[in-house]
Design an enzyme around this catalytic site. Structure first.
Site, short mmCIF file in Angstrom:
data_model
loop_
_atom_site.label_atom_id
_atom_site.label_comp_id
_atom_site.label_asym_id
_atom_site.label_seq_id
_atom_site.Cartn_x
_atom_site.Cartn_y
_atom_site.Cartn_z
N ASP A 151 -5.54 27.37 12.68
CA ASP A 151 -4.60 26.42 13.28
C ASP A 151 -3.27 27.13 13.56
O ASP A 151 -2.77 27.90 12.73
CB ASP A 151 -4.38 25.24 12.34
CG ASP A 151 -5.68 24.52 12.05
OD1 ASP A 151 -5.92 23.48 12.66
OD2 ASP A 151 -6.46 25.04 11.24
N ASP A 176 -0.62 2.29 6.90
CA ASP A 176 0.68 2.81 7.32
C ASP A 176 1.09 2.15 8.63
O ASP A 176 0.71 1.02 8.89
CB ASP A 176 0.59 4.34 7.45
CG ASP A 176 1.88 5.03 7.04
OD1 ASP A 176 2.86 4.95 7.79
OD2 ASP A 176 1.91 5.65 5.96
N ASP A 181 -4.57 -7.79 15.13
CA ASP A 181 -5.57 -7.42 16.14
C ASP A 181 -6.27 -6.14 15.69
O ASP A 181 -5.99 -5.60 14.61
CB ASP A 181 -4.93 -7.25 17.52
CG ASP A 181 -3.85 -6.20 17.57
OD1 ASP A 181 -4.06 -5.11 16.98
OD2 ASP A 181 -2.78 -6.43 18.18
N HIS A 237 5.44 7.44 11.48
CA HIS A 237 5.22 7.66 10.05
C HIS A 237 3.73 7.78 9.73
O HIS A 237 3.29 8.70 9.03
CB HIS A 237 5.84 6.50 9.27
CG HIS A 237 5.88 6.68 7.79
ND1 HIS A 237 4.84 6.27 6.97
CD2 HIS A 237 6.83 7.20 6.97
CE1 HIS A 237 5.16 6.54 5.70
NE2 HIS A 237 6.37 7.11 5.68
N ASN A 269 -9.28 24.54 14.19
CA ASN A 269 -9.59 24.19 15.58
C ASN A 269 -8.58 24.80 16.55
O ASN A 269 -8.45 24.34 17.69
CB ASN A 269 -9.67 22.68 15.76
CG ASN A 269 -8.36 21.97 15.44
OD1 ASN A 269 -7.42 22.59 14.91
ND2 ASN A 269 -8.28 20.69 15.74
N SER A 287 6.32 9.76 0.72
CA SER A 287 5.28 9.39 1.70
C SER A 287 4.46 10.60 2.12
O SER A 287 3.28 10.48 2.43
CB SER A 287 5.92 8.78 2.96
OG SER A 287 6.31 7.45 2.73
#
Length: 472
Positions: A69, A117, A141, A150, A164, A314
């Site tokens: 990566d 989240d 929905d 976030h 990848n 977080s």
């Protein structure tokens, strides 16, 4: 010799070897045989220079999986830290050794990880082909698209595709992703959304849930949802908060896994880069810490912009969520309590500052997580000996220093050994060959305020219950 072969149920005889090894015969048998007796029979014929089993060996080297990566080596210090990260003071090996864990597993494609989240950039190539049906509890929905950023960052930390050639590598490269939108475009959400999403994720097959959010109010609704996940063997990983204060809800609840944040030098994030008054929340409920400051990640508006970094508990939580998903990829039968025990045993202790004391402490919990140590833990074998009974409970918890507590759910007419252990491993009190009618009352006058582990062993001396109790 043919008669001997027939009498010993030889299935095939193969001539192997080259000029240097001469002629070597490889015998395969139809059934299981006593190999020592077989060797003795063939040796006594005096027809062979030696007779021995075709042993199995294992390589002694370990491959190191460094993904290709684009920004992995220069920016993702949480996976591999050689001390060269420039945005903050950095220490060599202040990371979770994910590169070593990837040699063992890069994630089970059949495992589902739920991210609760702000949603996700659903067309991002880092998640291509791995998104399963989720839900938007904010707008009611089925389109949990990210409108804040976030959630895309958090999901990428845990689950971005690795190796990848683009962007970043998540902790888990292969597992499925369930997105539940529970925070709006202001990064706020109702507890009812969070609770509904937890029930939804558990009922729809998620095995680990990440909730990088918290509030100051205690809620029975949210507590019940966390307990529902625990009782259905689903780990709920929750960030502790960034106020440099006490831990928020629902990280505060016993059956959640509470995660604080560390910097690239292994010190508690205090402050985060974005505010001088911020800091990783701490307290009696803290379980572990993980990298959470200056964490580069994915962008919710672009598939090619990789220049944003975040900081907060977080960002620490999805590192642990990813590690738990790797544990479940190796052994999907692990219980939540087994996972916590593995993490307690495998996290790195006393690598932070002077507040990172031996054993558990309120600033670093059981330590900074280490993916490779966790994946290498003996409890991951197919013969896991720690199988907690869900019927066993401790109450009250926390308990007042002057009162007593009880353990319920013990079987009648069964002998148990019970140990009360401090978090640095010292046995504080031990009970041998206890027989109860189902409930055992323990006077805790000998326990000072603090946190202890209650270990219960069955008649075979196997650990069947491991629970943290808080004495106030």
């Amino acid at each position: 010799l043919c008669k001997i072969n027939d009498s010993l149920n030889v299935e095939s005889l193969e001539i192997i070897g080259n000029k240097k090894t001469k002629k070597t015969f490889l015998l395969k048998f139809r059934n299981e045989v006593d190999i020592k007796s077989i060797i003795e029979v063939y040796t006594k014929t005096n027809l062979f220079e030696f007779v021995e089993p075709n042993y199995i060996g294992n390589g002694h080297g370990f491959m190191q999986t460094n993904p290709n990566d684009l920004y992995y080596l220069s920016r993702q210090w949480s996976h591999y830290n050689n001390g060269s990260f420039t945005l903050s003071p950095s220490t060599n090996d202040a990371d979770i050794d994910t590169d070593l864990a990837w040699d063992i597993t890069q994630g089970d494609p059949n495992l589902i990880v739920a991210i609760l989240d702000t949603g996700l950039k659903l067309d991002h190539p880092e998640f291509s082909g791995r998104i399963v049906a989720g839900y938007d509890f904010v707008n009611n929905d089925s389109d949990p698209t990210d409108d804040s950023g976030h959630g895309t960052n958090v999901a990428g930390i845990a689950l971005a595709k690795g190796n990848n050639s683009i962007g970043y590598a998540g902790v888990n490269w292969n597992s499925k992703i369930m997105i539940c939108k529970v925070l709006d475009n202001n990064n706020s959400g109702l507890y009812s959304w969070w609770a509904d999403a937890i029930y939804f994720a558990v009922d729809n097959g998620a095995k680990v849930i990440n909730l990088s959010a918290g509030g100051n109010g205690a809620s029975t609704l949210l507590l019940n949802a966390i307990n529902y996940a625990y009782n259905n063997n689903v780990s709920v990983v929750v960030s502790t908060g960034n106020q440099n204060s006490t831990i928020q809800y629902p990280a505060k609840y016993p059956n959640a896994i509470a995660v604080g944040s560390t910097n690239s030098d292994d010190k508690r994030s205090n402050p985060f880069f974005w505010s001088a008054t911020s800091g990783s929340n701490y307290g009696a409920e803290l379980d572990f810490v993980a990298p959470g400051n200056y964490i580069y990640g994915l962008n919710y508006l672009s598939n090619t912009n990789y220049n944003n970094y975040w900081g907060g508990t977080s960002q620490a939580a999805p590192h642990l969520t990813g590690v738990i998903s790797l544990l479940l990829s190796v052994n999907p039968s692990l219980t939540v309590s087994q996972i916590k025990l593995i993490l307690q045993q495998s996290s790195e202790d006393q690598v932070g500052d002077s507040f990172d004391t031996l054993g558990w402490d309120q600033y670093y919990g059981f330590g900074r997580i280490n993916a490779f140590n966790a994946i290498s833990n003996p409890l991951l074998s197919n013969t896991v000996y720690y199988t907690e009974s869900k019927n066993l409970k401790i109450f009250p918890n926390p308990v007042n220093q002057e009162s007593s507590f009880s353990i319920s759910g013990l079987e009648s007419n069964i002998k148990y050994d019970i140990k009360i252990v401090s978090l640095d491993g010292k046995i504080i009190k031990e009970f041998k060959n206890i027989i109860t009618s189902g409930i055992l009352k323990i006077d805790n006058e000998y326990l000072q305020s603090g946190i202890y582990l209650i270990n219960i062993y069955d008649v075979n001396s196997k650990l069947t219950f491991n629970k943290k109790i808080i004495v106030e």
